[in-house]
Design an enzyme around this catalytic site. Structure first.
Site, short mmCIF file in Angstrom:
data_model
loop_
_atom_site.label_atom_id
_atom_site.label_comp_id
_atom_site.label_asym_id
_atom_site.label_seq_id
_atom_site.Cartn_x
_atom_site.Cartn_y
_atom_site.Cartn_z
N HIS A 180 0.84 -1.20 0.00
CA HIS A 180 0.00 0.00 0.00
C HIS A 180 0.88 1.26 0.00
O HIS A 180 0.86 2.05 0.95
CB HIS A 180 -0.91 -0.02 1.24
CG HIS A 180 -2.37 0.05 0.92
ND1 HIS A 180 -3.03 -0.97 0.27
CD2 HIS A 180 -3.32 1.00 1.15
CE1 HIS A 180 -4.31 -0.65 0.13
NE2 HIS A 180 -4.50 0.55 0.65
N ASP A 184 -3.51 7.11 -1.18
CA ASP A 184 -4.80 6.76 -1.78
C ASP A 184 -4.52 6.26 -3.20
O ASP A 184 -3.47 6.57 -3.76
CB ASP A 184 -5.71 7.99 -1.82
CG ASP A 184 -7.14 7.64 -2.22
OD1 ASP A 184 -7.51 6.45 -2.15
OD2 ASP A 184 -7.90 8.56 -2.59
N TYR A 216 -12.93 -10.99 -4.10
CA TYR A 216 -11.61 -10.34 -4.30
C TYR A 216 -10.97 -10.05 -2.93
O TYR A 216 -9.81 -10.37 -2.67
CB TYR A 216 -11.86 -9.07 -5.10
CG TYR A 216 -10.73 -8.10 -5.33
CD1 TYR A 216 -9.49 -8.51 -5.81
CD2 TYR A 216 -10.93 -6.73 -5.13
CE1 TYR A 216 -8.48 -7.58 -6.07
CE2 TYR A 216 -9.94 -5.80 -5.39
CZ TYR A 216 -8.72 -6.23 -5.86
OH TYR A 216 -7.73 -5.30 -6.11
N TYR A 217 -11.75 -9.48 -2.03
CA TYR A 217 -11.23 -9.17 -0.69
C TYR A 217 -10.90 -10.44 0.08
O TYR A 217 -9.94 -10.50 0.83
CB TYR A 217 -12.24 -8.30 0.08
CG TYR A 217 -12.00 -6.83 -0.13
CD1 TYR A 217 -11.98 -6.28 -1.42
CD2 TYR A 217 -11.79 -5.97 0.94
CE1 TYR A 217 -11.75 -4.94 -1.64
CE2 TYR A 217 -11.55 -4.61 0.73
CZ TYR A 217 -11.54 -4.10 -0.55
OH TYR A 217 -11.29 -2.77 -0.74
N1 LIG Z 1 -6.63 -8.04 2.75
C1 LIG Z 1 -6.07 -7.22 1.85
N2 LIG Z 1 -4.73 -7.22 1.70
C2 LIG Z 1 -4.15 -6.41 0.81
N3 LIG Z 1 -4.84 -5.56 0.03
C3 LIG Z 1 -6.15 -5.51 0.15
C4 LIG Z 1 -6.84 -6.34 1.06
N4 LIG Z 1 -8.15 -6.07 0.95
C5 LIG Z 1 -8.27 -5.13 -0.01
N5 LIG Z 1 -7.08 -4.77 -0.50
C6 LIG Z 1 -6.76 -3.82 -1.57
O1 LIG Z 1 -6.88 -2.52 -1.06
C7 LIG Z 1 -7.70 -1.73 -1.93
C8 LIG Z 1 -8.53 -0.78 -1.10
O2 LIG Z 1 -7.76 -0.21 -0.11
P1 LIG Z 1 -7.87 1.35 0.14
O3 LIG Z 1 -9.29 1.77 0.10
O4 LIG Z 1 -7.01 1.72 1.28
O5 LIG Z 1 -7.17 1.73 -1.18
P2 LIG Z 1 -6.80 3.14 -1.64
O6 LIG Z 1 -5.41 3.45 -1.33
O7 LIG Z 1 -7.87 4.09 -1.21
O8 LIG Z 1 -6.81 2.95 -3.20
P3 LIG Z 1 -8.01 3.07 -4.11
O9 LIG Z 1 -8.71 4.34 -3.75
O10 LIG Z 1 -7.58 2.94 -5.52
O11 LIG Z 1 -8.61 1.84 -3.63
C9 LIG Z 1 -8.55 -2.72 -2.66
O12 LIG Z 1 -8.93 -2.26 -3.93
C10 LIG Z 1 -7.69 -3.92 -2.76
O13 LIG Z 1 -6.91 -3.88 -3.93
MG LIG Z 2 -9.26 5.15 -1.93
#
Ligand SMILES: Nc1ncnc2c1ncn2[C@@H]1O[C@H](COP(=O)(O)OP(=O)(O)OP(=O)(O)O)[C@@H](O)[C@H]1O
Ligand SMILES: [Mg+2]
Length: 317
Positions: A180, A184, A216-217
């Site tokens: 991550h 965002d 997916y999650y």
């Molecule tokens: N258990 C998990 N381990 C790793 N990654 C995950 C897990 N569950 C979900 N994710 C990923 O994290 C993403 C969502 O996380 P988050 O909302 O923090 O993302 P983000 O940084 O806001 O990015 P975006 O806005 O593009 O999603 C999901 O789209 C998925 O790809």
């Molecule tokens: Mg996001």
């Protein structure tokens, strides 16, 4: 995080589909153009919807194709749609130019994704701790991100010449969302990178469907525990769906004939087995039986049914 080899996984069916697609090259430009339009819209709609955008598929098409704004929908969601399309175009250019997938490239993609939304955080690693809603895994401390990302790119450079693209793209996607690296846009960027890897090996881009978000999650949570089999299988099915779509659209005659692509209906597949068509359909939906959707119906192969029987015996009629 370990990176196991896909010993338990094979991609024979995908390889066969890919070979069939390659035999159709060069593709007819008009059909390819139509497919491209469709993919850009579906990919943008689904990827942004997974992240919470409320634009529908139709609204996404109106924004991207007609430049319309949808009344009652936030400006941010319009920007997200347009930005995502631009990011896809950047990927396609990178495929054509064979550009490296390195830090600069990923930052460039991220800059596009957050353009006009979060410009001060766009194109840089995060400097804050983050949590992923719906995940148990807590992404690493921000001070570790630069080194982990260096390791990620080194891993990719090492693996790319010796790995199956489907496995590699799935593992790269997981590594990215696991780290991550951004404040965002991680999910969207990781799905873009996954497709860049596929596309530069001649695969069509693949779309993780909004309706599949719970699964997916779930498989991502398993991958966080170093359980990759179901996760990679989930991603592989998504690749198969795209391959089937491309084959369907680009096969010159009998475009809608799944039989020409080596598939059989579930009714046919159930013959001579202890399974009913409905049961096979359940297995297909659960992703246990290798199958793809052709128009609205699941289709499979004789090999996939034999494989299932070999693995699970004659149970579960
Ligand atoms: N258990 C998990 N381990 C790793 N990654 C995950 C897990 N569950 C979900 N994710 C990923 O994290 C993403 C969502 O996380 P988050 O909302 O923090 O993302 P983000 O940084 O806001 O990015 P975006 O806005 O593009 O999603 C999901 O789209 C998925 O790809
Ligand atoms: Mg996001």
């Amino acid at each position: 995080m370990n990176t196991p080899k896909p010993s338990a996984l094979h991609f024979d069916e995908i390889d066969a589909q890919k070979a069939r697609l390659d035999r159709l090259r060069p593709f007819p430009p008009a059909a390819l153009e139509r497919l491209h339009e469709q993919m850009v819209i579906e990919w943008t709609y689904n990827s942004n919807a997974i992240e919470g955008s409320s634009l529908t598929l139709k609204e996404t098409a109106l924004v991207l194709q007609e430049g319309l704004t949808i009344s009652g929908k936030p400006l941010r969601e319009h920007l997200e749609a347009v930005n995502h399309k631009e990011a896809i175009l950047k990927l396609e250019l990178a495929v054509r130019k064979k550009s490296a997938l390195d830090q600069d490239f990923l930052w460039g993609i991220h800059r596009l994704i957050l353009k006009g939304i979060h410009d001060d955080e766009a194109g840089r690693w995060r400097r804050e701790r983050v949590r992923i809603l719906g995940a148990v895994h807590i992404p690493p401390d921000p001070v570790k991100v630069p080194r982990l990302m260096e390791e990620f790119f080194a891993w990719l450079r090492h693996e790319e010449p010796r790995s199956h693209p489907v496995w590699l793209s799935a593992m790269a996607h997981h590594k990215l969302v696991h780290i991550h690296p951004f404040i965002d846009g991680n999910g969207r960027c990781a799905r873009l990178v996954m497709n860049l890897i596929l596309m530069r090996h001649g695969y069509p881009p693949t779309v993780i469907l909004k309706v599949d978000r719970p699964r997916y999650y779930r498989v991502l949570r398993e991958a966080d525990q170093d359980e990759y089999e179901r996760y990679v299988r989930f991603m592989a099915r998504s690749v198969e769906r795209s391959l089937a779509l491309y084959l369907q659209a680009l096969t010159p005659s009998g475009a809608s004939d799944y039989k020409k692509q080596g598939y059989i209906s579930l009714a046919e597949a159930s013959r001579g087995t202890p399974y009913s068509q409905e049961y096979l359909s359940l297995l297909a939906r659960k992703g246990v039986l290798h199958a793809v959707k052709f128009q609205r119906n699941w289709v499979t192969t004789h090999d996939a049914v034999h494989e299932y029987i070999k693995k699970h015996g004659q149970r579960g009629t």
